[in-house]
Design a protein around this motif. Structure first.
Motif, PDB file in Angstrom:
ATOM      1  N   SER A  86       0.839  -1.203   0.000  1.00 38.92           N
ATOM      2  CA  SER A  86       0.000   0.000   0.000  1.00 38.92           C
ATOM      3  C   SER A  86       0.871   1.249   0.000  1.00 38.92           C
ATOM      4  O   SER A  86       0.546   2.255  -0.644  1.00 38.92           O
ATOM      5  CB  SER A  86      -0.933   0.002   1.214  1.00 38.92           C
ATOM      6  OG  SER A  86      -1.836  -1.091   1.160  1.00 38.92           O
TER       7      SER A  86
ATOM      8  N   GLU B 261      -0.549   4.794  -1.476  1.00 42.44           N
ATOM      9  CA  GLU B 261      -1.915   4.866  -0.960  1.00 42.44           C
ATOM     10  C   GLU B 261      -1.974   4.831   0.563  1.00 42.44           C
ATOM     11  O   GLU B 261      -3.003   5.156   1.156  1.00 42.44           O
ATOM     12  CB  GLU B 261      -2.751   3.727  -1.544  1.00 42.44           C
ATOM     13  CG  GLU B 261      -2.911   3.846  -3.042  1.00 42.44           C
ATOM     14  CD  GLU B 261      -3.712   2.708  -3.641  1.00 42.44           C
ATOM     15  OE1 GLU B 261      -4.371   2.929  -4.676  1.00 42.44           O
ATOM     16  OE2 GLU B 261      -3.682   1.600  -3.082  1.00 42.44           O
TER      17      GLU B 261
ATOM     18  N   ILE C 238      -5.277   4.355   2.414  1.00 42.67           N
ATOM     19  CA  ILE C 238      -5.884   3.102   1.967  1.00 42.67           C
ATOM     20  C   ILE C 238      -4.992   1.930   2.368  1.00 42.67           C
ATOM     21  O   ILE C 238      -3.766   1.992   2.243  1.00 42.67           O
ATOM     22  CB  ILE C 238      -6.052   3.105   0.422  1.00 42.67           C
ATOM     23  CG1 ILE C 238      -7.064   4.163  -0.013  1.00 42.67           C
ATOM     24  CG2 ILE C 238      -6.455   1.721  -0.083  1.00 42.67           C
ATOM     25  CD1 ILE C 238      -8.489   3.875   0.386  1.00 42.67           C
TER      26      ILE C 238
ATOM     27  N   ASN D 239      -4.661  -1.836   1.080  1.00 42.99           N
ATOM     28  CA  ASN D 239      -5.104  -2.807   0.089  1.00 42.99           C
ATOM     29  C   ASN D 239      -5.118  -4.212   0.667  1.00 42.99           C
ATOM     30  O   ASN D 239      -4.207  -4.594   1.409  1.00 42.99           O
ATOM     31  CB  ASN D 239      -4.197  -2.758  -1.134  1.00 42.99           C
ATOM     32  CG  ASN D 239      -4.441  -1.538  -1.981  1.00 42.99           C
ATOM     33  OD1 ASN D 239      -5.464  -1.422  -2.631  1.00 42.99           O
ATOM     34  ND2 ASN D 239      -3.497  -0.589  -1.948  1.00 42.99           N
TER      35      ASN D 239
ATOM     36  N   TYR E 170     -10.372  -3.258  -0.036  1.00 40.39           N
ATOM     37  CA  TYR E 170      -9.478  -2.321   0.633  1.00 40.39           C
ATOM     38  C   TYR E 170     -10.175  -1.799   1.882  1.00 40.39           C
ATOM     39  O   TYR E 170     -11.397  -1.935   2.042  1.00 40.39           O
ATOM     40  CB  TYR E 170      -9.106  -1.155  -0.291  1.00 40.39           C
ATOM     41  CG  TYR E 170     -10.243  -0.180  -0.514  1.00 40.39           C
ATOM     42  CD1 TYR E 170     -10.383   0.948   0.295  1.00 40.39           C
ATOM     43  CD2 TYR E 170     -11.197  -0.400  -1.505  1.00 40.39           C
ATOM     44  CE1 TYR E 170     -11.450   1.830   0.113  1.00 40.39           C
ATOM     45  CE2 TYR E 170     -12.256   0.460  -1.685  1.00 40.39           C
ATOM     46  CZ  TYR E 170     -12.376   1.581  -0.880  1.00 40.39           C
ATOM     47  OH  TYR E 170     -13.433   2.449  -1.056  1.00 40.39           O
TER      48      TYR E 170
END
Length: 382
Positions: A47, A52, A56, A58, A115
């Protein structure tokens, strides 16, 4: 180097807190959460590489796929049951201080996602941790055996990675072809008093402890490579054999040797089941190098079901390759009242380098078998 690692509300982990050493060995019964520890690290790493993190997390990537969010929640978590939290305390070698990273992500109230979004918090600086840099390797239980041809991925090689997909080590040939002439970063890992400290030569020398008198050759053919192994005989030319016609153990050992010998101080290496396809004596040789590597400042986390791997780490202490603080061994079991992972950090007697008060089930099968074979047990007790 990671000192503390915590997981809250992920699979079998309701709240798991680990103290990590330069060499940390995770062992125990199947399905008790050992691999999940590595999975959470891979989730954070990929991630971050995709830029991200921390917004986020993943749940699927190149080196892992843990499924949908609905299958990850620990249903026995009472405190913050809708939050997945991961904490890392580590020593920042560049800044010379101890720092803490804490990530919190929200599970969806309904449905399933690939996610998890971040719970509100401050931006964190991950730049000083090798988990998020090129000084990292992951070799999974899925890693390749011998192949007819080995591919090349330029992006992975530029990041000095041995794997691109699922920790298979599929870049082993192209990695050695590209970096084989460089000196190993940690001079103390050179094999005995060998003069040639190139990665290629050192890998070959250490490989001889796995399979005696074995030579190694990499042949390039366009955008792919072939690995050949040779048997050295005094007064005779080396006879080269394709990797496909050699034992699995040599190929399994090769990628681990490269990962260890190419590591720089401060690197992190995750290895699942290093014992696969390898003779017990070869496991001992591999662990000697792993102990030397950990003592030189590389952090290694091993997941294993082999008592030879555990004993190899203890032998490293006995031979004073490592200091007591360099080794941590966890036995993973389950709290059957809460149905949660219960990792037990084993106590090691510093004088004898033996495990003190081992928990029930810790590599007791050999003792049970010997009792039956020598007439001390109940042969019909099944």
């Amino acid at each position: 180097m990671i000192e503390k690692y915590s997981i809250h509300n992920f699979k079998i982990h309701s709240q798991t807190d680990l103290s990590l050493a330069p060499l940390t060995v995770l062992t125990g019964i199947n399905g008790m959460g050992k691999s999940s520890v590595m999975q959470t690290m891979l989730m954070l790493r990929e991630s971050a590489l995709k830029k991200e993190l921390p917004e986020i997390l993943n749940l699927a990537g190149e080196n892992f796929n843990v499924g949908l969010s609905s299958s990850l929640v620990n249903w026995n978590t009472i405190d913050r049951p809708d939050i997945l939290e991961i904490g890392i305390t580590y020593t920042n070698a560049e800044r010379g201080n101890r720092e803490t990273l804490r990530y919190a992500f929200a599970y969806p109230e309904t449905g399933a996602t690939t996610y998890l979004p971040r719970v509100a918090g401050e931006k964190q600086d991950e730049s000083g941790l090798s988990l998020f840099t090129n000084d990292f390797q992951y070799l999974s239980a899925f890693r390749n055996g011998p192949l007819d041809r080995y591919g090349m991925d330029t992006r992975s090689l530029e990041r000095r990675q041995l794997s691109r997909i699922m920790g298979r080590g599929e870049m082993v040939a192209s990695f050695l072809e590209r970096y084989g002439n460089e000196d190993i970063p940690i001079a103390s890992l050179r094999y005995k008093d060998s003069a040639d400290t190139s990665l290629r030569r050192q890998v070959e020398l250490w490989l001889n402890d796995i399979s005696p008198e074995t030579a190694l050759r990499i042949d390039r053919d366009g955008d792919s490579f072939k690995i050949k192994y040779g048997q050295k005989r005094v007064g005779q030319a080396v006879k080269w054999i394709d990797a496909m016609n050699t034992g699995f153990g040599i190929s399994y050992s090769l990628v681990m040797l490269i990962a260890l010998l190419s590591a720089r101080p401060g690197a992190i290496i995750l290895i699942e089941n290093p014992e696969a396809h390898i003779h017990p004596a070869a496991q001992g040789a591999l662990m000697r190098l792993a102990c030397m590597t950990a003592a030189a400042g590389v952090q290694i986390i091993i997941e294993t079901h082999s008592d030879h791997i555990v004993n190899g780490a203890l032998v490293g202490l006995k031979r004073k390759i490592m200091k007591p603080a360099d080794l941590g061994i966890y036995y993973f079991t389950r709290d059957f009242e809460t149905d949660n992972a219960e990792p037990i950090k084993l106590n090691i007697n510093e004088a004898t380098c033996r495990i003190k008060n081992a928990p029930d089930g810790f590599f007791t099968q050999m003792k049970s078998d010997m009792e039956i074979l020598f007439g001390f047990g109940d042969e019909d007790d099944e």
